[in-house]
Scaffold this motif. Structure first.
Motif, short mmCIF file in Angstrom:
data_model
loop_
_atom_site.label_atom_id
_atom_site.label_comp_id
_atom_site.label_asym_id
_atom_site.label_seq_id
_atom_site.Cartn_x
_atom_site.Cartn_y
_atom_site.Cartn_z
N UNK A 42 0.89 -1.18 0.03
CA UNK A 42 -0.17 0.01 0.01
C UNK A 42 1.04 1.21 -0.07
N UNK A 43 2.09 1.06 0.34
CA UNK A 43 2.94 2.24 0.73
C UNK A 43 4.20 2.32 -0.55
N UNK A 44 3.92 1.24 -1.62
CA UNK A 44 4.94 1.15 -2.46
C UNK A 44 6.32 0.97 -1.99
N UNK A 45 6.40 -0.19 -1.01
CA UNK A 45 7.77 -0.30 -0.16
C UNK A 45 7.97 -1.60 -0.44
N UNK A 46 7.49 -2.25 -1.77
CA UNK A 46 7.86 -3.50 -2.09
C UNK A 46 6.54 -4.57 -1.76
N UNK A 47 6.53 -5.61 -2.55
CA UNK A 47 5.38 -6.61 -2.64
C UNK A 47 5.82 -7.37 -1.34
N UNK A 48 6.90 -8.06 -1.05
CA UNK A 48 6.93 -8.65 -0.02
C UNK A 48 6.12 -10.08 0.21
N UNK A 49 6.19 -10.89 -0.50
CA UNK A 49 5.11 -11.86 -0.72
C UNK A 49 5.57 -12.74 0.66
N UNK A 50 4.06 -12.96 1.14
CA UNK A 50 4.23 -13.92 2.38
C UNK A 50 3.26 -14.99 2.30
N UNK A 51 3.45 -16.02 2.91
CA UNK A 51 2.49 -17.15 3.19
C UNK A 51 1.20 -16.61 3.74
N UNK A 52 0.17 -17.18 3.86
CA UNK A 52 -1.12 -16.76 4.21
C UNK A 52 -1.95 -18.06 4.95
N UNK A 53 -2.09 -18.07 6.08
CA UNK A 53 -2.63 -19.07 6.73
C UNK A 53 -4.14 -18.66 7.21
N UNK A 54 -5.20 -19.60 6.92
CA UNK A 54 -6.45 -19.57 7.25
C UNK A 54 -6.72 -20.19 8.60
N UNK A 55 -6.78 -19.35 9.62
CA UNK A 55 -6.68 -19.85 11.11
C UNK A 55 -8.28 -19.69 11.64
N UNK A 56 -8.45 -20.90 12.14
CA UNK A 56 -9.92 -21.29 12.92
C UNK A 56 -9.77 -20.74 14.33
N UNK A 57 -10.77 -19.82 14.93
CA UNK A 57 -10.68 -19.54 16.25
C UNK A 57 -12.09 -19.97 16.81
N UNK A 58 -12.01 -20.41 18.28
CA UNK A 58 -13.05 -20.44 18.97
C UNK A 58 -13.85 -19.34 19.28
N UNK A 59 -15.16 -19.44 19.04
CA UNK A 59 -15.69 -17.99 19.34
C UNK A 59 -15.58 -17.49 20.85
N UNK A 60 -15.40 -18.63 21.81
CA UNK A 60 -15.12 -18.13 23.21
C UNK A 60 -13.82 -17.54 23.49
N UNK A 61 -12.76 -17.97 22.48
CA UNK A 61 -11.44 -17.46 22.54
C UNK A 61 -11.42 -15.75 22.28
N UNK A 62 -12.36 -15.70 21.36
CA UNK A 62 -12.60 -14.22 20.76
C UNK A 62 -13.63 -13.48 21.78
N UNK A 63 -14.69 -13.89 22.26
CA UNK A 63 -15.75 -13.23 22.78
C UNK A 63 -15.92 -13.60 24.07
N UNK A 64 -14.87 -14.35 24.74
CA UNK A 64 -15.46 -14.76 26.19
C UNK A 64 -16.08 -15.89 26.50
#
Length: 220
Positions: free
Chosen positions: A178-200
Motif C-alpha cells: 500500500x505504501x509502494x515499499x515492496x511486494x514482500x510476498x508471504x504465506x497466508x494461513x486460514x486460522x480457525x478461532x473458537x468463539x469463546x477465545x474471541x468473545x469470552x
C-alpha cells in the motif's frame, strides 16, 4: 488508532440488511459512474494499487466513510489518492462542484504530479514465496499486536490463539504494498478461532476463520 473499516467484533451497528436477490448492481446511475471513476483513478491516473486504495479508504473521516454511501466512499478515497499523487489540487473537486451549482469558484492550480515509480512484478496478488511456510495444518498460533497502519490484521483477533486450517498460496503483503515499499510476498494461513477465545466464555459456540499473513502470527 484502528482503521475506520476495522469493525470486526464491535457492537452498535444495528441489524444487517442483506440485499434483495434481484437488486441491481447500481441502484442509482451515479453509483456506476462513481465505480468507473474510482477504477480509472486508482489504476490508470494515479498509479496506485488496490492496497493503496484500501489504505485510502481506511484514512477517510467518519462522514466520508459512513454518510455518503458505499460508492460515495469510493469516490472520496480515489479523490484522496489523486490529491496525494499530485493529479489534482486538494480543493479542485469542491471548486468544480460549486461551479456546477452556479456559484463561480476559482479552481486552484494543478500541482506537480508525484506519482510513485512502481510496477508490479506480475499480475494479480498471488506470488511465489521462496521459503516454506512456518506453520502447517493443525498448528496452534498466536496473533501478534496490530502493527501501524496500513495493515490488514483485524484488531479483534490480536493476542488470540487459533489453529491453522489451510495454508493458502503466497500473497503480496498489503502492509508494504500500500505504501509502494515492496511486494514482500508471504504465506497466508486460514486460522480457525473458537468463539469463546474471541468473545469470552459466555459466547455461543461457533468457529470464526480469518486469513492471516505470516508476519501476523507466531507459535502458540
Amino acid at each position: 488508532m484502528p482503521a475506520i473499516a476495522d469493525l470486526g467484533g464491535t457492537d452498535g451497528w444495528g441489524p444487517v440488511h442483506p440485499p434483495a436477490p434481484d437488486e441491481p448492481v447500481f441502484p442509482e446511475t451515479w453509483e456506476g459512474r462513481a465505480f468507473a471513476l474510482a477504477v480509472l483513478g486508482m489504476g490508470r491516473i494515479s498509479g496506485r494499487n488496490l492496497d493503496a486504495f484500501r489504505y485510502a479508504l481506511d484514512r477517510l473521516d467518519h462522514h466520508a466513510y459512513f454518510e455518503e454511501g458505499y460508492f460515495g466512499r469510493w469516490l472520496n478515497a480515489v479523490e484522496l489518492m489523486l490529491v496525494e499523487s499530485g493529479i489534482i489540487a486538494a480543493d479542485a473537486v469542491d471548486a468544480r462542484a460549486h461551479t456546477l451549482e452556479g456559484t463561480q469558484v476559482e479552481e486552484p492550480p494543478a500541482p506537480e504530479p508525484t506519482k510513485p515509480d512502481y510496477a508490479p512484478t506480475g499480475p494479480g496478488s498471488l506470488r511465489e514465496v521462496d521459503t516454506p511456510p512456518r506453520f502447517g495444518v493443525g498448528d496452534r498460533v498466536r496473533v501478534g499486536e496490530v502493527p501501524p497502519a496500513p495493515t490488514k490484521l483485524p484488531r479483534y483477533v490480536s493476542g488470540r490463539v487459533g489453529v491453522v486450517e489451510v495454508v493458502q498460496p503466497g500473497h503480496l503483503l498489503p502492509d508494504t504494498h500500500a505504501l509502494f515499499q515492496g511486494e514482500n510476498p508471504q504465506h497466508v494461513y486460514t486460522v480457525r478461532f473458537d468463539s469463546r477465545e474471541l468473545y469470552g466464555a459466555d459466547a455461543e459456540p461457533f468457529a470464526v476463520t480469518v486469513d492471516l499473513f505470516d508476519r501476523y502470527v507466531e507459535k502458540a
